[in-house]
Design an enzyme around this catalytic site. Structure first.
Site, PDB file in Angstrom:
ATOM      1  N   ASP A 226       0.813  -1.222   0.000  1.00  0.00           N
ATOM      2  CA  ASP A 226       0.000   0.000   0.000  1.00  0.00           C
ATOM      3  C   ASP A 226       0.849   1.275   0.000  1.00  0.00           C
ATOM      4  O   ASP A 226       0.411   2.327   0.477  1.00  0.00           O
ATOM      5  CB  ASP A 226      -0.958   0.027   1.202  1.00  0.00           C
ATOM      6  N   GLU A 227       2.069   1.203  -0.539  1.00  0.00           N
ATOM      7  CA  GLU A 227       2.939   2.378  -0.551  1.00  0.00           C
ATOM      8  C   GLU A 227       3.453   2.715  -1.946  1.00  0.00           C
ATOM      9  O   GLU A 227       4.378   3.505  -2.094  1.00  0.00           O
ATOM     10  CB  GLU A 227       4.122   2.173   0.408  1.00  0.00           C
TER      11      GLU A 227
END
Length: 282
Positions: A226-227
């Site tokens: 999620d980055e």
């Protein structure tokens, strides 16, 4: 008849980039129809849409002719044929709202892509996908079968010549190997306004914190969960009267819109990567 193309450029910033590029297009009897450029640190980013007078010219020929300019200015430059429909493979689990939205846009012509198929680790979406006339691939996954399942995913990408993989609420973490194989061509929708509330059940996390806005984030997939580089985000205002389930329902509407915009911008060649950031010419 004019042929239409898009030129994307990433390079170190220096004087003369726009002038030499515009001169090249003029020499090749091409007219610029849309132009975007951006300076970021020492970098320069540009997207030019143009039409060519020569109906027989190809993107490959233009890119080859532009190669000396690209070398001189240390450019990463690509010429894309605007008439070519990118090929997309969609991955989904049991939540179908983003899949439903994407296929609706595809069917009514809003999303000019060729969907090569839908893959899921569950069988729930089979009837809907097949009703749309698309191949459905059911590939269950466990910790023990993950490597084999991901190898099958990659074969589908290669066999279908997919330009883009869309994780439309595909609730599985991709391995570093698969992330690397799909680098820059795999978009995920995360049901949170990143970097807040990563991981599982972000709406429930947000509800416990009493947030006043919820959101969704579309980003490129990387090995950092999620980055990855963010392409698009949006939010919806909420208040204390909303339950966690209310937040899920409202959030799903935001997810659909955010993912659709991110996919559209990617296939229109409006997103340029800049390390962990994106330059989006929307």
């Amino acid at each position: 008849m004019h042929r239409r193309f898009v030129l994307t450029v990433t390079c170190p910033d220096r004087i003369g980039i726009v002038a030499v590029t515009a001169g090249f297009l003029a020499t090749h009897r091409c007219s610029i129809t849309e132009a975007h450029q951006h300076h970021e640190g020492d970098g320069f980013f540009m997207r030019l849409a143009f039409r060519a007078e020569d109906a027989a010219i190809t993107a490959a020929a233009l890119e080859a002719a532009f190669a000396p300019v690209a070398r001189e200015f240390a450019m990463t430059a690509r010429v894309h044929d605007a008439a070519r429909r990118p090929r997309v493979l969609i991955l989904v689990s049991r939540f179908g709202h983003c899949l439903f939205d994407l296929l609706h846009r595809w069917r009514n012509g809003q999303l000019a892509v060729d969907v090569v198929g839908v893959l899921s680790n569950h069988d729930d979406m089979r009837s809907f996908v097949e009703w749309n006339g698309l191949p459905f691939h059911h590939l269950p996954v466990t910790a023990e079968t993950k490597a084999t399942q991901e190898a099958a995913i990659l074969r589908l990408v290669e066999d279908g010549q997919a330009d883009l993989v869309v994780l439309a609420r595909y609730m599985q973490i991709l391995s570093p190997a698969l992330c690397a194989a799909l680098a820059g061509r795999c978009i995920n929708i995360h049901h949170s306004f990143l970097p807040s509330f990563k991981g599982a059940k972000p709406y429930h996390q947000a509800h416990r914190r009493g947030v006043k806005i919820i959101g969704a984030t579309a980003h490129y997939v990387t090995t950092d969960l999620d980055e990855g580089p963010i392409i698009e985000q949006d939010v919806r205002r909420v208040n204390h009267a909303r339950s966690a389930d209310d937040l899920v329902t409202l959030g799903q509407e935001v997810e659909c819109a955010v993912l659709a915009r991110a996919v559209q911008w990617h296939v229109d060649h409006r997103v340029l990567l800049n390390g962990q950031q994106t330059i989006v010419f929307d």
